[in-house]
Scaffold this motif. Sequence first.
Motif, PDB file in Angstrom:
ATOM      1  N   MET A  69       0.986  -0.943   0.183  1.00  0.00           N
ATOM      2  CA  MET A  69       0.403   0.046   0.011  1.00  0.00           C
ATOM      3  C   MET A  69       0.628   1.173   0.003  1.00  0.00           C
ATOM      4  SD  MET A  69      -2.822   1.650   2.843  1.00  0.00           S
ATOM      5  CE  MET A  69      -1.799   1.047   4.503  1.00  0.00           C
ATOM      6  N   PRO A  70       0.331   1.619  -0.823  1.00  0.00           N
ATOM      7  CA  PRO A  70       0.083   2.082  -1.924  1.00  0.00           C
ATOM      8  C   PRO A  70       0.750   0.848  -3.145  1.00  0.00           C
ATOM      9  CG  PRO A  70       0.985   4.119  -2.360  1.00  0.00           C
ATOM     10  CD  PRO A  70       0.958   2.868  -0.968  1.00  0.00           C
ATOM     11  N   GLY A  71      -0.077   0.316  -4.413  1.00  0.00           N
ATOM     12  CA  GLY A  71       0.860  -0.704  -4.970  1.00  0.00           C
ATOM     13  C   GLY A  71      -0.166  -0.935  -5.978  1.00  0.00           C
ATOM     14  N   SER A  72       0.392  -2.043  -6.903  1.00  0.00           N
ATOM     15  CA  SER A  72      -0.228  -2.945  -7.976  1.00  0.00           C
ATOM     16  C   SER A  72       0.748  -3.954  -7.701  1.00  0.00           C
ATOM     17  CB  SER A  72       0.100  -1.597  -9.455  1.00  0.00           C
ATOM     18  OG  SER A  72       1.486  -1.941  -9.445  1.00  0.00           O
ATOM     19  N   GLY A  73      -0.004  -5.160  -8.906  1.00  0.00           N
ATOM     20  CA  GLY A  73       0.210  -5.662  -8.803  1.00  0.00           C
ATOM     21  C   GLY A  73       2.226  -5.983  -9.832  1.00  0.00           C
ATOM     22  N   VAL A  74       2.061  -4.897 -10.555  1.00  0.00           N
ATOM     23  CA  VAL A  74       3.279  -4.488 -11.450  1.00  0.00           C
ATOM     24  C   VAL A  74       3.975  -4.297 -10.311  1.00  0.00           C
ATOM     25  CG1 VAL A  74       4.301  -3.677 -12.676  1.00  0.00           C
ATOM     26  CG2 VAL A  74       1.703  -3.630 -13.411  1.00  0.00           C
ATOM     27  N   LEU A  75       4.235  -3.648  -9.439  1.00  0.00           N
ATOM     28  CA  LEU A  75       5.352  -3.681  -8.684  1.00  0.00           C
ATOM     29  C   LEU A  75       5.517  -4.871  -7.944  1.00  0.00           C
ATOM     30  CD1 LEU A  75       3.661   0.196  -6.667  1.00  0.00           C
ATOM     31  CD2 LEU A  75       5.890  -0.097  -8.886  1.00  0.00           C
ATOM     32  N   VAL A  76       4.382  -5.800  -7.189  1.00  0.00           N
ATOM     33  CA  VAL A  76       5.247  -6.677  -6.780  1.00  0.00           C
ATOM     34  C   VAL A  76       5.694  -7.991  -8.217  1.00  0.00           C
ATOM     35  CG1 VAL A  76       2.591  -7.860  -6.386  1.00  0.00           C
ATOM     36  CG2 VAL A  76       4.037  -8.081  -4.117  1.00  0.00           C
ATOM     37  N   GLN A  77       4.393  -8.169  -9.065  1.00  0.00           N
ATOM     38  CA  GLN A  77       5.637  -8.544  -9.427  1.00  0.00           C
ATOM     39  C   GLN A  77       7.274  -8.424 -10.099  1.00  0.00           C
ATOM     40  OE1 GLN A  77       3.949  -7.921 -13.516  1.00  0.00           O
ATOM     41  NE2 GLN A  77       4.421 -10.149 -14.225  1.00  0.00           N
ATOM     42  N   THR A  78       7.022  -6.985  -9.997  1.00  0.00           N
ATOM     43  CA  THR A  78       8.654  -6.599 -10.403  1.00  0.00           C
ATOM     44  C   THR A  78       9.516  -7.299  -8.812  1.00  0.00           C
ATOM     45  OG1 THR A  78       8.508  -4.825 -11.519  1.00  0.00           O
ATOM     46  CG2 THR A  78       9.946  -4.912 -10.550  1.00  0.00           C
ATOM     47  N   ASN A  79       9.220  -6.368  -7.427  1.00  0.00           N
ATOM     48  CA  ASN A  79      10.049  -6.546  -6.666  1.00  0.00           C
ATOM     49  C   ASN A  79      10.147  -8.639  -5.627  1.00  0.00           C
ATOM     50  OD1 ASN A  79       9.838  -3.753  -6.449  1.00  0.00           O
ATOM     51  ND2 ASN A  79       8.134  -3.702  -5.428  1.00  0.00           N
TER      52      ASN A  79
END
Length: 268
Positions: A69-79
């Motif tokens: 938070m705040p975030g997105s699927g893209v961010l956690v996919q990358t991280n």
Amino acid sequence: MKRLLGAAAFLFAMTACTADETEPASLDCEPGEFTHAPEAAVGDYTYTRSFTCPEDDALLPAVIVLHGMPGSGVLVQTNSNMDAMAEEAGFMAVYPSNPDREWDAQAEGEDAAFLGELVDRLVDDHRADPDRIYLSGFSNGGDMTLAAAVGLGERLAGAAAVVPSGTFDTLGQVETLETPIPLAAFVGVNDPRVQGQPVLDTWRTRGECTETESSSGADFERTAWTCAGGVPMVEYRVHGGHEWFGLPGREDSLWASREIWDFFTALE
């Protein structure tokens, strides 16, 4: 009604494999090909999938990864680099995006209802094995993982929370835990957001967990518990902060994605 998604979703172009939403058996990819499916929607939520195209009617285990938070699927996919683990091990990695860019951390709230619908979609349309659906998450996503494990526990084969931070009423949700499910948790010893530790302590209390063993690595200490019904729990205290720990290919440090998958695999 959820607010409109504020961040644009990432769409992979390389070796994209388009799944027919109504005819999931006919995937436009070759068996063994690692595939990035286009974004799909469940109501106001969206999700993407990365997986190795299965043989014939084979079912795939699925690991859902929730953003912070705040975030997105893209961010956690990358991280998280979970795609690298999915390609190596042959499971489906699923990255939902919440239209509010955060999760409500409720066991029976709107976001938990979405996760239940997502599980149905993965099983009904995307060849996910209903007996091997796993939920994981980072920070606020880790909180949502713990809350959803309380509300949707019987539908999940296991859960993993990376640096849960105790957002919203996560503690209150875990205080209602009746039947624990297998759980792996990761805590940063230098993480300034320490509210997640009481949540994990409460999980152990509610789950009637007894410590069984401890070990250590170059940058972590690992403690294992056996909870009611013989259900396992492990907690990693990692020499780091508020982060998804490690990188693929690093043998000298813990990589949370690998530890998560190894934990899930040991449950089968």
